[in-house]
Structures are given as C-alpha cells and as structure tokens.
Design a protein around this motif. Structure first.
Motif, mmCIF file in Angstrom:
data_model
loop_
_atom_site.group_PDB
_atom_site.id
_atom_site.type_symbol
_atom_site.label_atom_id
_atom_site.label_comp_id
_atom_site.label_asym_id
_atom_site.label_seq_id
_atom_site.Cartn_x
_atom_site.Cartn_y
_atom_site.Cartn_z
ATOM 1 N N GLN A 51 6.996 14.125 47.249
ATOM 2 C CA GLN A 51 5.934 13.185 46.882
ATOM 3 C C GLN A 51 5.468 13.396 45.449
ATOM 4 O O GLN A 51 4.561 12.709 44.986
ATOM 5 C CB GLN A 51 4.740 13.352 47.826
ATOM 6 N N GLN A 52 6.061 14.398 44.758
ATOM 7 C CA GLN A 52 5.684 14.764 43.397
ATOM 8 C C GLN A 52 4.238 15.264 43.329
ATOM 9 O O GLN A 52 3.509 14.986 42.380
ATOM 10 C CB GLN A 52 5.915 13.599 42.434
ATOM 11 N N MET A 53 3.844 16.028 44.359
ATOM 12 C CA MET A 53 2.551 16.702 44.373
ATOM 13 C C MET A 53 2.684 18.093 43.755
ATOM 14 O O MET A 53 3.787 18.656 43.691
ATOM 15 C CB MET A 53 2.042 16.854 45.818
ATOM 16 N N ASP A 54 1.575 18.665 43.342
ATOM 17 C CA ASP A 54 1.537 20.042 42.862
ATOM 18 C C ASP A 54 1.341 20.944 44.077
ATOM 19 O O ASP A 54 0.229 21.184 44.522
ATOM 20 C CB ASP A 54 0.392 20.225 41.865
ATOM 21 N N ILE A 73 -3.791 23.006 58.728
ATOM 22 C CA ILE A 73 -2.625 22.442 58.040
ATOM 23 C C ILE A 73 -1.406 23.327 58.264
ATOM 24 O O ILE A 73 -1.485 24.558 58.170
ATOM 25 C CB ILE A 73 -2.891 22.338 56.524
ATOM 26 N N LEU A 74 -0.277 22.683 58.551
ATOM 27 C CA LEU A 74 1.018 23.341 58.454
ATOM 28 C C LEU A 74 1.552 23.036 57.056
ATOM 29 O O LEU A 74 1.853 21.885 56.743
ATOM 30 C CB LEU A 74 1.985 22.844 59.530
ATOM 31 N N TYR A 75 1.662 24.067 56.235
ATOM 32 C CA TYR A 75 2.055 23.903 54.832
ATOM 33 C C TYR A 75 3.570 23.912 54.714
ATOM 34 O O TYR A 75 4.241 24.882 55.099
ATOM 35 C CB TYR A 75 1.453 25.036 54.009
ATOM 36 N N ASP A 76 4.126 22.818 54.195
ATOM 37 C CA ASP A 76 5.556 22.708 53.929
ATOM 38 C C ASP A 76 5.712 22.143 52.526
ATOM 39 O O ASP A 76 5.512 20.941 52.304
ATOM 40 C CB ASP A 76 6.227 21.803 54.960
ATOM 41 N N PRO A 77 6.051 22.983 51.538
ATOM 42 C CA PRO A 77 6.092 22.511 50.152
ATOM 43 C C PRO A 77 7.164 21.473 49.888
ATOM 44 O O PRO A 77 7.059 20.711 48.911
ATOM 45 C CB PRO A 77 6.344 23.794 49.349
ATOM 46 N N SER A 78 8.192 21.396 50.731
ATOM 47 C CA SER A 78 9.267 20.441 50.474
ATOM 48 C C SER A 78 8.756 19.003 50.522
ATOM 49 O O SER A 78 9.143 18.165 49.706
ATOM 50 C CB SER A 78 10.405 20.631 51.487
ATOM 51 N N HIS A 79 7.866 18.700 51.469
ATOM 52 C CA HIS A 79 7.335 17.340 51.575
ATOM 53 C C HIS A 79 6.443 17.008 50.390
ATOM 54 O O HIS A 79 6.304 15.836 50.019
ATOM 55 C CB HIS A 79 6.561 17.180 52.880
ATOM 56 N N MET A 80 5.846 18.017 49.817
ATOM 57 C CA MET A 80 4.972 17.788 48.667
ATOM 58 C C MET A 80 5.781 17.580 47.395
ATOM 59 O O MET A 80 5.447 16.740 46.559
ATOM 60 C CB MET A 80 3.992 18.954 48.531
ATOM 61 N N LEU A 81 6.865 18.341 47.250
ATOM 62 C CA LEU A 81 7.723 18.139 46.087
ATOM 63 C C LEU A 81 8.297 16.727 46.092
ATOM 64 O O LEU A 81 8.342 16.059 45.047
ATOM 65 C CB LEU A 81 8.856 19.160 46.073
ATOM 66 N N GLY A 99 13.733 6.504 42.774
ATOM 67 C CA GLY A 99 12.777 7.591 42.586
ATOM 68 C C GLY A 99 12.249 8.093 43.909
ATOM 69 O O GLY A 99 13.018 8.339 44.836
ATOM 70 N N VAL A 100 10.920 8.196 44.011
ATOM 71 C CA VAL A 100 10.300 8.787 45.194
ATOM 72 C C VAL A 100 10.676 8.049 46.470
ATOM 73 O O VAL A 100 10.906 8.676 47.515
ATOM 74 C CB VAL A 100 8.764 8.800 45.026
ATOM 75 N N TYR A 101 10.781 6.729 46.420
ATOM 76 C CA TYR A 101 11.003 5.974 47.650
ATOM 77 C C TYR A 101 12.458 5.993 48.121
ATOM 78 O O TYR A 101 12.741 5.641 49.262
ATOM 79 C CB TYR A 101 10.535 4.522 47.468
#
Length: 354
Positions: free
Chosen positions: A221-224, A211-219, A253-255
């Motif tokens: 998507q509202q992931m932890d 995995i290439l970890y990029d927290p911006s894409h997770m935020l 929102g997210v979309y």
C-alpha cells in the motif's frame, strides 16, 4: 519476543505429513519452529467447537505439539472473520468459506461466523493463549476509491454496521483476556491505521481490540511500515513475518492492473527475498517490548512453500533480538555525589573543585 512460529494454513494438504496435526507438528518441529499458528476452519486439523467445550481435547492438542517441541502461538479465524461482514458483490465467492447449511443466506452466514468467533474466544482461553488472529470482513471495500463520488454517510454506515457485528465478539475476547488481533489487509475494511482507528473508536477503544502486524501488506500500500510500529506498538498483539516487493512501472502501480501475481508491480515474497527491512521491524518491536510471537506466513509467487518454510525458521531466529540489560558505556560510568553534580552544572556557589 518469541519465535520462530509458523502459520500452517498454506501448508495443509491431502498428503502426509500435511494432512494431520501430528504430521504438521513433526514436520515443522524438524525445521526448527517452536510454535504453530493454527487455522480453525478444518476440523481434521483442529476442531474449534470441541476445543471450546473440552479441556481434555485442548490438553491433547497441546500434548501432540509438545511431542515435537512446539506450542500454539495463536488460533486463526481468518476465514470465519471474513464472513462476519460480506458485501453482496462477494456473496458467491465467500459462500465457499461457510458450511453448506448457511450458504446462500447472508444473515445465517453472518451468525455462523459470529458464533465461530465466540467459540474461538473460549478455545483460546482453554489453551492459555494471549492473542487471536482474524480478519474483519468488509462492507465498504467496493467503495475504496471515491468514484463516483461517495455519499458522505455511506462509509459511516458501513463502519457503524461493522462495529455492531463485532461488538459481541470483542466483548467475548475481553471477558477471557485474549487480544483479538485484526490482520490489516487489503480486501478487508480494516486495512490500514486509519480504518483500524475508525473501527476501534466506534467500539470505545477496548484494550483487547488489537492488530496483527504484517509489514508486507503495508509495503504494497506504500505505507511507512516502520513508523506504523511507532504509532500503534501498544496495540500490536500478533506479528506475521512476510516479505514483499514493489516495483511500479509505466504500466501499473499499487492496484496491479488485474495482472497475475508474478506480473504485478507489488508481489509477496519469502522473507529475505523482498524489500522489507526486517532488521528495522524486529528492532522497533523489540524497542517497544513486543512479547508475542514472530510467525512466518509463507506467500510467495516464486519460491516453493517447502523451501520458504525450510528457510523461514532460521531467518526469524537470526532477526530475534535479546534485549540488553546494560548500557554499552556502563564500564565508563562514574557516579557523582549531589555536591559534584551541582559543581558540574556551575550551581555549587563556589569555584573550588570538591
């Protein structure tokens, strides 16, 4: 952890110093970066085919970077990886990613992309790299939201086909001992932990599928994104330092409601300007012994690329953690004998203090 590194894809341009590898290296080295993540779809910056076949070329590239105190963190095939799997809805747009010789023929474009990833494995090995950055492509993405209701076998078939296309590529990276790191990214079939697990499971969970970890894409998507590190730290082989912010409103929102980037509820920002808890991110990665690079990827709807790059090196450096080799309370430690330990626990069978 090593850093700071810089992904140069967003900085390449027609004007000096951004139009040559030596110019990019001189500029980035002057800003305090120690490594460059190099895209591989632009031959005038990095010739992938030549790197895969020529050690002399690889040595020359490394020499160019070394002149400015830099190394290569990873090669990137985001563009080519995207073309491994393209849903027909996106054929026209992604045709522009491929050379003219394979455009307008989906099977030829796919084979070109698979060949490119094979070259990337060989080039990474010649360069002595430990990880590689890419996208998965997408066959199922148009069916992300299940309306109308999805046929139960549709997503199964999409992931089965995706795994079939990537199997020889993953094997090529396994053979050269380089982690193939998928950036989990909306628009790709691999965009979160669940989709990555499904894909990796179909491949038999090979150790180099990473995995290439990029927290911006997770935020966005509202992931932890911090708990994500707890769950997948063993599979994180690369790290993009990119910020984001999410401010939902009564309108979207997210979309995002098809709004422009500046008007979206979720926006990418330069590191430190958004909501990502980078103290927490760097701490978690350090806690689990992440040994790869921390690489700035600049994407911001407000701040200029040059300012983002200028500030990014020091931002990463401030967050790097030198892991302690001692406990903070070692000074008060008092080793006990076996008899003393038994006495402390009331197990010595005597009331007399040793």
């Amino acid at each position: 952890m090593k850093g700071p590194g810089l992904f140069v894809a967003q900085f390449i341009g027609a004007q000096a110093p951004f139009n040559t590898l030596s110019g990019l290296a001189r500029w980035a080295g002057g800003l305090g970066y120690r490594a460059l993540q190099l895209p591989t779809h632009l031959d005038h910056i990095f010739n992938l085919a030549q790197a895969a076949s020529s050690q002399d070329y690889c040595d020359a590239v490394r020499g160019t970077l070394a002149e400015h105190g830099l190394v290569i963190s990873e090669l990137s095939t985001h563009i080519q990886g995207q073309c491994v799997a393209v849903h027909p809805a996106y054929d026209l747009l992604f045709n522009r990613f491929a050379p003219l010789s394979v455009r307008d023929c989906a099977s030829s474009r796919t084979q070109w992309a698979v060949t490119q990833l094979g070259l990337a494995a060989q080039a990474s090995a010649r360069l002595g790299l430990k990880a590689h950055a890419t996208f998965s492509g997408a066959l199922a993405w148009p069916y992300l939201y299940p309306w109308p209701p999805r046929d139960n076998g549709l997503i199964d078939l999409a992931f089965s086909e995706l795994a079939t296309r990537w199997q020889p590529i993953v094997t090529a990276f396994e053979e050269v001992g380089v982690d193939l790191c998928f950036e989990l990214h909306p628009g790709e079939d691999l965009h979160d932990g669940t989709s990555f697990e499904r894909f990796a499971g179909l491949l038999g969970n090979p150790p180099r599928c990473a995995i290439l970890y990029d927290p911006s894409h997770m935020l966005l998507q509202q992931m932890d994104y911090l708990s994500f590190i707890d769950l997948y730290h063993d599979q994180i082989g690369a790290f993009h330092v990119k910020d984001a912010e999410f401010h939902p409103t009564g309108r979207q929102g997210v979309y995002g409601g098809f709004a422009d980037w500046r008007d979206r509820a979720g926006r990418f920002r330069s590191p430190g300007d958004g909501q990502i808890d980078f103290n927490g991110v760097f701490s978690r990665l350090a806690q689990y012994g992440y040994e790869g690079w921390a690489v700035l990827e600049w994407e911001c709807c407000l701040k200029s690329a040059t300012q983002g790059a200028r500030e990014g090196a020091s931002f990463i450096q401030r967050h790097m953690i030198e892991m302690t080799q001692q406990s903070f309370d070692d000074f008060a430690a008092s080793p006990l004998s076996t008899q003393e330990r038994q006495h402390c626990l009331g197990l010595s069978g005597t009331d007399n203090i040793p």
